[in-house]
Write an enzyme that holds these catalytic residues in place. Sequence first.
Site, mmCIF file in Angstrom:
data_model
loop_
_atom_site.group_PDB
_atom_site.id
_atom_site.type_symbol
_atom_site.label_atom_id
_atom_site.label_comp_id
_atom_site.label_asym_id
_atom_site.label_seq_id
_atom_site.Cartn_x
_atom_site.Cartn_y
_atom_site.Cartn_z
ATOM 1 N N GLU A 167 39.686 38.629 43.842
ATOM 2 C CA GLU A 167 39.803 38.279 45.265
ATOM 3 C C GLU A 167 38.583 38.644 46.105
ATOM 4 O O GLU A 167 38.659 39.539 46.962
ATOM 5 C CB GLU A 167 41.005 38.994 45.896
ATOM 6 C CG GLU A 167 42.342 38.638 45.356
ATOM 7 C CD GLU A 167 43.458 39.435 46.029
ATOM 8 O OE1 GLU A 167 43.215 40.052 47.082
ATOM 9 O OE2 GLU A 167 44.576 39.452 45.492
ATOM 10 N N GLU A 194 48.340 37.120 39.982
ATOM 11 C CA GLU A 194 49.097 38.106 40.765
ATOM 12 C C GLU A 194 50.150 37.411 41.594
ATOM 13 O O GLU A 194 49.878 36.370 42.221
ATOM 14 C CB GLU A 194 48.192 38.883 41.741
ATOM 15 C CG GLU A 194 47.450 40.020 41.142
ATOM 16 C CD GLU A 194 46.666 40.818 42.181
ATOM 17 O OE1 GLU A 194 47.096 40.888 43.356
ATOM 18 O OE2 GLU A 194 45.618 41.359 41.810
HETATM 19 O O1 IFM Z 1 47.486 45.508 45.620
HETATM 20 C C1 IFM Z 1 46.848 44.301 45.888
HETATM 21 C C2 IFM Z 1 45.860 43.958 44.785
HETATM 22 O O2 IFM Z 1 44.931 44.961 44.564
HETATM 23 C C3 IFM Z 1 45.112 42.695 45.137
HETATM 24 N N1 IFM Z 1 46.014 41.635 45.496
HETATM 25 C C4 IFM Z 1 47.064 41.927 46.434
HETATM 26 C C5 IFM Z 1 47.820 43.163 46.004
HETATM 27 C C6 IFM Z 1 48.997 43.458 46.951
HETATM 28 O O3 IFM Z 1 48.558 43.602 48.247
#
Ligand code: IFM
Length: 449
Positions: A167, A354
């Site tokens: 990200e 994710e």
């Molecule tokens: O915890 C984070 C992760 O490190 C990156 N993506 C979003 C998650 C939740 O906020």
Amino acid sequence: MTLRRADFGEDFTWGVASAAFQIEGAWDVDGKRPSVWDEACRNGRVRDGLVCLDAIDAFHRSDEDLDLIAGLGVDANRFSINWPRVYGDGRGPWNEAGGAYYDRVIDGCLARGVEPWVTVHHWDLPLALQREGGWTRRGIVDDFAAFAEEVARRYGDRVKHWMVFNEPLSVVGHIAAGIHGRIGPHPMAALASLHHMNLACAEAGRRMHAVLGAEASIGTTNVFSLGAPFDATGSQRRMQRAIEALTVDAFLDPAAGRGYPFDDSPFLRPLRRYVRDGDLEAAAFDYDFMGVQYYGPFPTKKVPVLGGIPVPRLDTAEADVRSTTKIPVEPRGLIELFRRYRDHPACKRFVVTECGFGMNDRMVDGRVRDDLRIWYTRNHLEVVREAVAEGLPVDGYFQWSYADNIEWVFGRNGRYGLIYVDYDDDFRRTPKDSYRWYQQLLTDADGID
Ligand code: IFM
């Protein structure tokens, strides 16, 4: 409706995800050097402060954690390499003792029949590099690529699935907000950093590919939180498009060799000053898959101006259900983004790297009843199943996260785990109801109702 693993096809990869800073702890062990997030724990920018340096002590509990992960029935475990644990203050030399930790994790995954999926970088920039300007300094492109190349050389004999960066948009946000380092809040620094991250990812991808050969699968991950509502019209639609161009296309288009979508997003235009001759080619890299980080849409009605530059801000007023990080729940956003980006040349295949739900879980009588997380996960998986059935190229799903961990500036608040971590009882792990739910989905051929 029953949800079955088989509905997603045999080649679909099921996993869990985590990141080094959020789980490892051991911040001063075996020659590890400080990262920007270690520093943020010290300087008051992380809620709960110093205790977050210990994270959930996964460094010392890898066997227990890997047993629990394998016990879910997943195919893969996604985790990241802590840059200053293995590569000193950012430019090496390789720290053999620090690097041995990832040998243990990788070998431990493989011994349990779980594929290691490695993210090269998940935000733990060496503090020393931050003090030289961090991502605002163009020279970081080479620093990052050298680190990524060495990581590939060390672990490429056993790791076949890679994600170059987690990200980049979020790091741009951190820089704009001045969460770490000494330069914020500063939108121009954020835009310079955005460009340097694109260059760094592509250069790292090329060097990793040279080390790993054609067999390895090299992807990356991006935030894909499209604006909502999806049926907006007129000026609202233009605003949405401008935000999507800034948050998604600004990373995908350069990777595809298209440069930046300046026409669609006034927010991006000041970035032009950082683009040099040859950068169009240098920012391009042919990723094998695109990691989708999806939690919900960014409703984007309010656009305050910071330092002369408009900065989109979440407007969550209309959401019925929100996670602790305030993102509204909208599972259909997933299929929207797959449809919208399926023909983008940077998105050959999608993997949901994710997805998950942050809550303030409580353990009562030894049990954590996280029905809302189960509801969230089921709803998102139903949409992924629909996407697969529609023929959209979606190859995998990774639940964030296998265990509760440090949610960056929120510290110990905002638990995302399938496993509860008791911070008052030596980080004791207790599988939540959602762990049992995911386990049944993955291990019971009859699936789960
Ligand atoms: O915890 C984070 C992760 O490190 C990156 N993506 C979003 C998650 C939740 O906020």
